[in-house]
Design an enzyme around this catalytic site. Structure first.
Site, PDB file in Angstrom:
ATOM      1  CB  ALA A   1      -8.942  -6.737  10.027  1.00 34.84           C
TER       2      ALA A   1
ATOM      3  N   GLY B   1       1.587   3.467  -2.297  1.00 34.41           N
ATOM      4  CA  GLY B   1       1.414   4.459  -3.342  1.00 34.41           C
ATOM      5  C   GLY B   1       0.666   5.707  -2.950  1.00 34.41           C
ATOM      6  CB  SER B   2      -2.160   6.859  -1.999  1.00 32.55           C
ATOM      7  OG  SER B   2      -2.905   5.750  -1.535  1.00 32.55           O
TER       8      SER B   2
ATOM      9  CB  SER C   1      -6.148   1.074  13.356  1.00 33.56           C
ATOM     10  OG  SER C   1      -7.003   2.160  13.613  1.00 33.56           O
TER      11      SER C   1
ATOM     12  N   GLY D   1       0.817  -1.214   0.000  1.00 30.52           N
ATOM     13  CA  GLY D   1       0.000   0.000   0.000  1.00 30.52           C
ATOM     14  C   GLY D   1       0.844   1.254   0.000  1.00 30.52           C
TER      15      GLY D   1
ATOM     16  CE1 TYR E   1      -8.840  -0.455   8.502  1.00 26.84           C
ATOM     17  CE2 TYR E   1      -9.489   0.467  10.614  1.00 26.84           C
ATOM     18  CZ  TYR E   1      -8.598   0.389   9.565  1.00 26.84           C
ATOM     19  OH  TYR E   1      -7.456   1.154   9.587  1.00 26.84           O
TER      20      TYR E   1
ATOM     21  CG  ASN F   1       0.644   1.506   4.748  1.00 27.50           C
ATOM     22  OD1 ASN F   1       0.252   2.217   5.670  1.00 27.50           O
ATOM     23  ND2 ASN F   1       0.322   1.755   3.484  1.00 27.50           N
TER      24      ASN F   1
ATOM     25  CG  ASP G   1      -6.459  -7.471  -5.729  1.00 28.59           C
ATOM     26  OD1 ASP G   1      -6.446  -7.473  -4.479  1.00 28.59           O
ATOM     27  OD2 ASP G   1      -7.515  -7.526  -6.389  1.00 28.59           O
TER      28      ASP G   1
END
Length: 255
Positions: free
Chosen positions: A165, A21-22, A149, A19, A162, A97, A70
């Site tokens: 996870a 790229g942003s 998180s 992840g 979420y 990430n 993916d």
């Protein structure tokens, strides 16, 4: 903005970021490139990722390796990691990430939604670690950093798949740390608070809600993606050589 700390052992190190790229991932990709690391990053979104790769290549004279992937496809994930290893050598730093923090109502969650959510937010963390562990073992050690998180710690009500996870990532981190530690592989988790990325602003940030949140932080500043770079550089480097099986909360003191 260049990070103020320099870690000499990250110069030339092979780093793999999912992840990347942003958002937070892009900040991490840039942060490790600035340290002189050989960075490969995986992301499903080609446009932003290619733009990041090109920008960093111009700025630093050496572009990170972008591999479109993916993460829900485990075989494709393994192939992407193999491609990164062929280019840079075995990764000694892995940062898991990638995530998708879509909001969802309990009543609306189907079996397919649940499985898809965990196939993005939890399952890849294990299979990336599984893929890089042999190379880290051969290298004499490494560092795996799993992004969890604080959402599950504050009982966030709007994304139960979420938060499940993200709680699972802490358990996975501790289990992997116990298993891989004898080989010199450290496994830690980073738990960000509310980091205000472009995605957050587009979808969920209101001025009032953000002000209330920041007022509850000890450090009363809006957290940015760049604020996650320093903790990850530290955990990736030998400066944290005896730190493993831990969850580092980076939330401005909200908790």
């Amino acid at each position: 903005m260049a990070h103020p700390a320099r870690y000499s052992d990250l110069d030339g190190a092979a780093v793999l970021i999912t992840g990347g790229g942003s958002g937070i991932g892009a900040a991490l990709t840039e942060g490790f490139v600035e340290q002189g690391a050989k960075v490969a990053f995986l992301d499903i979104a080609a446009g932003p990722s290619e733009a990041l790769r090109d920008r960093l290549g111009k700025a630093h004279g050496s572009a990170p390796l972008y591999i479109r992937c993916d993460l829900r496809d485990v075989e494709a994930l393994r192939a992407a990691i193999g491609q990164a290893e062929a280019a840079h050598g075995a990764a000694t730093v892995l940062i898991n990430n990638a995530a998708l923090d879509d909001r969802h109502e309990v009543a609306d969650v189907t079996v397919d939604y649940w499985e898809n959510n965990l196939s993005i937010n939890l399952r890849p963390h294990f299979f990336t670690a599984q893929a890089v562990a042999p190379g880290m073992r051969a290298a004499g050690g490494g560092s795996i950093i799993n992004f969890t998180s604080t959402s599950f710690m504050i009982n966030h009500p709007d994304m139960p798949a979420y938060t499940a996870a993200k709680a699972g990532i802490v358990g996975l981190t501790k289990g992997l740390a116990g298993k891989l530690g004898p080989w010199g592989i450290r496994v830690n988790a980073v738990a960000p608070g509310w980091v205000i990325t472009e995605r957050q602003r587009e979808l969920w940030v209101s001025d009032d809600a953000l002000a209330v949140h920041v007022a509850r932080q000890c450090i009363r500043e809006v957290m940015k993606a760049e604020d996650m770079v320093g903790p990850c550089l530290f955990l990736a480097s030998g400066a944290s050589r005896m730190l493993t099986a831990q969850t580092m909360i980076v939330d401005g003191g909200f908790l």
